[in-house]
Motif scaffolding. Structure first.
Motif, PDB file in Angstrom:
ATOM      1  N   LEU A 396     -24.046  18.602 -21.573  1.00 38.36           N
ATOM      2  CA  LEU A 396     -22.964  18.457 -20.607  1.00 38.36           C
ATOM      3  C   LEU A 396     -21.789  19.351 -20.980  1.00 38.36           C
ATOM      4  CD1 LEU A 396     -21.846  16.853 -18.140  1.00 38.36           C
ATOM      5  CD2 LEU A 396     -20.877  15.244 -19.802  1.00 38.36           C
ATOM      6  N   MET A 397     -21.330  20.148 -20.009  1.00 38.06           N
ATOM      7  CA  MET A 397     -20.176  21.026 -20.186  1.00 38.06           C
ATOM      8  C   MET A 397     -18.897  20.313 -19.748  1.00 38.06           C
ATOM      9  SD  MET A 397     -22.032  24.497 -18.747  1.00 38.06           S
ATOM     10  CE  MET A 397     -20.521  25.449 -18.693  1.00 38.06           C
ATOM     11  N   GLN A 398     -17.744  20.895 -20.065  1.00 33.61           N
ATOM     12  CA  GLN A 398     -16.460  20.242 -19.815  1.00 33.61           C
ATOM     13  C   GLN A 398     -16.118  20.111 -18.335  1.00 33.61           C
ATOM     14  OE1 GLN A 398     -13.170  22.073 -18.962  1.00 33.61           O
ATOM     15  NE2 GLN A 398     -14.542  23.663 -18.210  1.00 33.61           N
ATOM     16  N   ASP A 399     -16.852  20.803 -17.467  1.00 37.18           N
ATOM     17  CA  ASP A 399     -16.585  20.689 -16.041  1.00 37.18           C
ATOM     18  C   ASP A 399     -17.673  19.929 -15.297  1.00 37.18           C
ATOM     19  OD1 ASP A 399     -18.662  22.477 -16.107  1.00 37.18           O
ATOM     20  OD2 ASP A 399     -17.580  24.127 -15.171  1.00 37.18           O
ATOM     21  N   GLY A 400     -18.602  19.311 -16.032  1.00 39.91           N
ATOM     22  CA  GLY A 400     -19.638  18.508 -15.401  1.00 39.91           C
ATOM     23  C   GLY A 400     -20.944  19.228 -15.162  1.00 39.91           C
ATOM     24  N   ARG A 401     -20.966  20.558 -15.345  1.00 40.13           N
ATOM     25  CA  ARG A 401     -22.239  21.267 -15.243  1.00 40.13           C
ATOM     26  C   ARG A 401     -23.071  21.027 -16.495  1.00 40.13           C
ATOM     27  NH1 ARG A 401     -20.352  27.278 -13.938  1.00 40.13           N
ATOM     28  NH2 ARG A 401     -18.697  26.626 -15.364  1.00 40.13           N
ATOM     29  N   LEU A 402     -24.329  21.434 -16.461  1.00 43.71           N
ATOM     30  CA  LEU A 402     -25.234  21.263 -17.588  1.00 43.71           C
ATOM     31  C   LEU A 402     -25.664  22.630 -18.108  1.00 43.71           C
ATOM     32  CD1 LEU A 402     -27.496  18.429 -16.146  1.00 43.71           C
ATOM     33  CD2 LEU A 402     -25.791  18.177 -17.943  1.00 43.71           C
ATOM     34  N   PHE A 403     -25.614  22.782 -19.433  1.00 45.39           N
ATOM     35  CA  PHE A 403     -26.091  24.006 -20.071  1.00 45.39           C
ATOM     36  C   PHE A 403     -27.465  23.739 -20.658  1.00 45.39           C
ATOM     37  CE2 PHE A 403     -26.283  26.567 -24.113  1.00 45.39           C
ATOM     38  CZ  PHE A 403     -26.607  27.762 -23.493  1.00 45.39           C
ATOM     39  N   TYR A 404     -28.485  24.435 -20.152  1.00 46.33           N
ATOM     40  CA  TYR A 404     -29.821  24.378 -20.764  1.00 46.33           C
ATOM     41  C   TYR A 404     -29.846  25.424 -21.866  1.00 46.33           C
ATOM     42  CZ  TYR A 404     -34.729  25.269 -21.602  1.00 46.33           C
ATOM     43  OH  TYR A 404     -35.944  25.471 -22.218  1.00 46.33           O
ATOM     44  N   SER A 405     -29.929  24.968 -23.102  1.00 49.13           N
ATOM     45  CA  SER A 405     -29.743  25.847 -24.259  1.00 49.13           C
ATOM     46  C   SER A 405     -30.943  26.732 -24.553  1.00 49.13           C
ATOM     47  CB  SER A 405     -29.440  25.011 -25.502  1.00 49.13           C
ATOM     48  OG  SER A 405     -30.598  24.294 -25.905  1.00 49.13           O
ATOM     49  N   GLY A 406     -32.106  26.377 -24.049  1.00 49.98           N
ATOM     50  CA  GLY A 406     -33.334  27.105 -24.375  1.00 49.98           C
ATOM     51  C   GLY A 406     -34.205  26.375 -25.370  1.00 49.98           C
ATOM     52  N   SER A 407     -33.676  25.336 -26.032  1.00 50.97           N
ATOM     53  CA  SER A 407     -34.499  24.510 -26.921  1.00 50.97           C
ATOM     54  C   SER A 407     -35.375  23.602 -26.074  1.00 50.97           C
ATOM     55  CB  SER A 407     -33.624  23.679 -27.857  1.00 50.97           C
ATOM     56  OG  SER A 407     -32.999  24.488 -28.823  1.00 50.97           O
ATOM     57  N   HIS A 408     -36.637  23.522 -26.453  1.00 47.38           N
ATOM     58  CA  HIS A 408     -37.616  22.748 -25.698  1.00 47.38           C
ATOM     59  C   HIS A 408     -38.763  22.421 -26.641  1.00 47.38           C
ATOM     60  CE1 HIS A 408     -39.177  26.829 -25.712  1.00 47.38           C
ATOM     61  NE2 HIS A 408     -40.367  26.332 -25.421  1.00 47.38           N
ATOM     62  N   VAL A 409     -39.803  21.821 -26.093  1.00 44.66           N
ATOM     63  CA  VAL A 409     -40.973  21.467 -26.898  1.00 44.66           C
ATOM     64  C   VAL A 409     -42.230  22.031 -26.246  1.00 44.66           C
ATOM     65  CG1 VAL A 409     -42.380  19.552 -27.743  1.00 44.66           C
ATOM     66  CG2 VAL A 409     -39.898  19.405 -27.847  1.00 44.66           C
ATOM     67  N   PHE A 410     -43.075  22.624 -27.057  1.00 43.30           N
ATOM     68  CA  PHE A 410     -44.404  23.123 -26.707  1.00 43.30           C
ATOM     69  C   PHE A 410     -44.370  24.462 -25.960  1.00 43.30           C
ATOM     70  CE2 PHE A 410     -46.234  18.531 -26.555  1.00 43.30           C
ATOM     71  CZ  PHE A 410     -46.224  18.476 -27.933  1.00 43.30           C
TER      72      PHE A 410
END
Length: 817
Positions: A396-410
């Protein structure tokens, strides 16, 4: 920025102070301890008495941004002297206006890195939407926003406000500051002061060996974890919920034996908890009231014939820390094995990704309404019909948007650059560049760096179970305050030792690790620990501490236990770190639990929070604590809810101080997106970085927020990441799912039991021969492997006796050679 967001109807709240009715403590609430007569005021023209060029006083300038109507006025309504500064907003759509100390070498106060400064001013305000805001001059990057320190309450008469800065970051030579007005109304200010805080550094006395005081200490607990837990959730009573479900055990699954345990760090005890379903590889998150929401889990293990892979069910449960029981909620709209879970600023939860009931990838976003205590129907949830993969790290970012960092599984990352910003309200996904080697970030770790107000994210390590290369040493840092953020390469991970089957040997070349654990520490640094070189094999023994201020890793003592697949590491309220679990491909499980004592706990006496006036906190509040000796900072740390290297909700929120002897007033952010509602660990930290034991405080959610009225304040949201240049994707065509291979977990189910993971791709150093593969499996303790069915895709059963890597199989290979 006045971005429409998920919290737009809940981001206004009634302000209050925890000190009403506290008697003598109320007097002088906002006053700092008196400085000596020699203390110099670093602000030039602090009372606006000296005229400058144009219509602004000497050493003061107009600043601000956004769509609003405003006026700057030098008024005779002064606290002292004949002048004061009045900034007014009569219409506001977005942005703010402020009078700032001029950003010149003549006017901007000189500061020293590592020092703190007490800021003071007198003010009157007709708006609750005013905040003390700092900018800093970086000797390399120039002037940039630093932080918001304090929300100013509405006051009809002259009132003094004081606040202490955090330690000045390295590379900073000057700062400027003023009062931001970001709501309609006015703020009139006068008589600014800025004084350097005298150094009060306690003596650092090493209480361990020299090595321990430099690198910390790991201890393996005498009592083992009774369940095969792969999910760890720190509860608001200081205990830890350890969720196993079937524990990735086919025998337990077939028997319907599903377990959790509650660990009590106070006495080292475990209590096994009946668990209603197989929560193996579910999602989980603390709700704002402290209960734990658990979503989906394992409906079926993969079939050996490839007819289906793992299946996720739709069920959802809530765990109550008080009764230590699970209760069922309404169902999700789709199955989600390996889903994300992110709390929003209004206490709601959003979830993406995972596998459906038919083993395909879910493209359905799910939304938990905290007000309604249920998952919303599909038609009520914005959908892009995007497949985000498994355990996508959505921060969660400070303005309510979401940052997908690139970390994931598989396996591989999502298409494109591998990281992105998702705007729920606009329902758009914008790619963010810069992530190194995006398709080898499988089970990397990502954390929002301390403090959360800085909006920087660190991503560490990773691999790829599909191709099974060596885990890497890559780290990446992104500053989400930039207009168009981009990852930049961080320092490489330090190397440790790796067990390749014959005992630990030093890592070489670019060898790093996947299955990384990253833990925010109360001194403002990050512990990274655990990991393995390959898919469920070859544990790496290495730990280090990352310093966001210097962008460096410092190698420290390594956990003596293997911590690969299904391991977790997390912060305890006493400032130590707990590590549990390890599930190699041979199907075994490590029940040993390790505890890391960081170096800061070996530096002598810890500060103590002797009282917390109120444990119920509201956004924008000033909250008082008392301490037994001087502290340098205080913060809230959200308790862990971690699995598979993933805890996107982990955050460290700075609490700027106002100090009056042993009474410390903590200034709470007014932005719920910076600190989503819920229970937090409150730490006080001295100048040596030594933290107190945490106290639990509750940052109130929607029940504490009210409709707009004359004495309510809204969150100060900045124009960060507001000029994105990456490719923008709008919602795609509605679809049911994303096809994924049944071997998505990187395991070839033609061999052994369902507990066993024979890799679909062996490490690249292993030749593609039965002899080499069988030798690798033997080194990694796989034992006897039954061949399931007639297929033998890896050629491990040359004599066709139904057992892989038997003597006959290897002899057959040798004979043919």
């Amino acid at each position: 920025m006045n971005r429409a967001s998920l919290t737009k109807n809940l981001n206004r709240h009634r302000r209050r102070t925890a000190l009403v009715g506290v008697g003598a403590l109320t007097a002088g609430l906002l006053l700092t301890s008196p400085q000596s007569a020699e203390a110099a005021n670093l602000v030039k023209n602090p009372g606006f008495e000296t005229a400058g060029t144009g219509d602004m006083p000497y050493c003061w300038e107009k600043s601000g941004w956004g769509d609003n109507d405003f006026t700057f006025e030098t008024t005779s309504d002064a606290h002292s002297g004949s002048k004061a500064m009045k900034v007014s907003l009569t219409r506001r759509v977005e942005g703010d206006r402020k009078a700032l100390i001029t950003e010149t070498t003549d006017c901007a106060p000189v500061v020293s890195a590592g020092k703190q400064y007490d800021l003071g001013l007198w003010y009157k305000s007709t708006t609750p939407d005013a905040n003390v805001t700092l900018f800093r001059h970086d000797t390399t990057a120039g002037w940039q926003y630093w932080t918001d320190l304090k929300t100013l309450e509405m006051q009809g008469s002259w009132t003094q406000a004081t606040v202490r800065t955090p330690e000045v970051p390295a590379g900073t030579d000057r700062i400027t500051w003023g009062v931001s007005v970001y709501g309609t109304g006015s703020a009139t200010t006068d008589d600014y002061t800025m004084e350097q805080v005298p150094d009060v550094t306690p003596p650092a006395t090493c209480t361990g060996t020299a090595d321990q005081c430099a690198n910390g200490r790991w201890d393996v607990l005498p009592t083992q974890n009774p369940v095969r837990s792969m999910h760890s959730v720190v509860l608001n009573n200081g205990k830890v919920l350890l969720i196993a479900g079937s524990g990735n055990s086919e025998e337990q699954f077939n028997a319907g034996t599903f377990t959790s345990a509650v660990y009590n760090p106070a006495d080292g005890s475990y209590k096994v908890i009946p668990t209603p379903k197989d929560m193996f590889c579910s999602g989980h998150i603390q709700l704002q009231d402290g209960r734990v929401l658990v979503m989906s889990g394992n409906q079926a293990f993969p079939a050996a014939d490839g007819s289906h892979g793992y299946e996720g069910y739709k069920d959802s449960y809530i765990f109550d820390p008080v009764t230590e029981t699970y209760s069922k909620t309404n169902d999700l709209n789709d199955g989600h094995w390996y889903p994300s879970a992110t709390e929003l600023g209004n206490g709601d939860v959003i979830s993406f990704g995972g596998l459906r009931e038919d083993s395909t990838g879910s493209v359905t976003a799910e939304y938990w309404s905290d007000a309604e205590q249920k998952w919303l129907a599909l038609w009520q949830v914005n959908q892009t019909w995007s497949y985000w993969g498994l355990y996508p790290s959505m921060i969660l970012m400070q303005d309510g948007r979401l940052f997908y960092s690139g970390s994931h599984v598989f396996g591989n990352n999502i298409p494109g650059t591998g990281s992105a910003i998702y705007d729920y309200n606009a329902n758009t996904v914008t790619q963010v560049p810069g992530l190194q080697n995006k398709d080898q970030r499988d089970q990397s770790a990502s954390v929002l760096l301390p403090p959360a107000q800085d909006q920087k994210v660190l991503t560490i390590g990773g691999g790829n179970i599909d191709s099974n290369p060596d885990g890497n040493r890559l780290t990446d840092v992104i500053d989400l305050k930039a207009a168009s953020p981009s990852y930049v390469a961080g320092p490489p991970l330090p190397q440790g030792t790796v067990d390749l089957g014959n005992g630990p040997v030093p890592e070489t070349g670019n060898q790093g690790k996947m299955y990384v654990s990253a833990v925010l520490l109360p001194d403002g640094k990050v512990l990274e620990t655990g990991g393995a070189l390959h898919n469920r094999a070859n544990p790496v023994f290495e730990s280090s501490i990352y310093d966001p201020g210097t962008n460096t890793f410092d190698p420290v003592a390594a956990d003596p236990q293997a911590r690969g697949y299904h391991s977790s590491s997390f912060l305890l309220p006493d400032g130590r770190v707990m590590s549990t679990g390890d599930n190699p491909g041979n199907g075994t499980w490590n029940h040993n639990v390790s505890i890391y004592t960081p170096p800061y706990l070996l530096k002598g006496t810890r500060p103590t929070i002797t009282s917390v006036i109120d444990t119920e906190w509201t956004y924008g509040d000033t909250q008082r604590i008392t301490v037994d000796r001087p502290i340098a900072k205080a913060e809230l740390i959200r308790p862990a809810a971690v699995t598979h290297s993933s805890d996107p909700n982990q955050r460290f929120v700075d609490l700027p101080l106002s100090v009056d002897g042993n009474n410390v007033d903590l200034n709470v952010t007014n932005n719920p997106n910076v600190a989503p509602p819920g229970w937090y660990m409150l730490f006080a930290v001295d100048a040596n970085g030594v933290p107190s034991v945490a106290k639990w405080v509750h940052l109130q959610g929607p029940s504490a927020l009210s409709a707009a009225s004359e004495d309510t304040a809204s969150a100060h949201v900045h124009s960060f990441a507001d000029s994105l240049e990456g490719k923008v994707a709008k919602p795609g065509k509605k679809r049911t799912s994303q096809k994924v291979p049944v071997t998505i977990s990187g395991c070839d189910r033609h061999y052994g039991s369902i507990n066993v993971c024979v890799p679909t791709a062996f490490p690249k150093t292993v030749k593609k021969t039965a002899e080499a593969r069988c030798s690798w499996l033997k080194k990694n303790d796989y034992g006897r492997l039954k061949v399931n069915g007639k297929d033998d895709p890896l050629g491990l059963d040359r004599n066709k006796d139904g057992l892989a890597c038997g003597k006959g199989d290897v002899k057959t290979v040798l004979t043919k050679r």
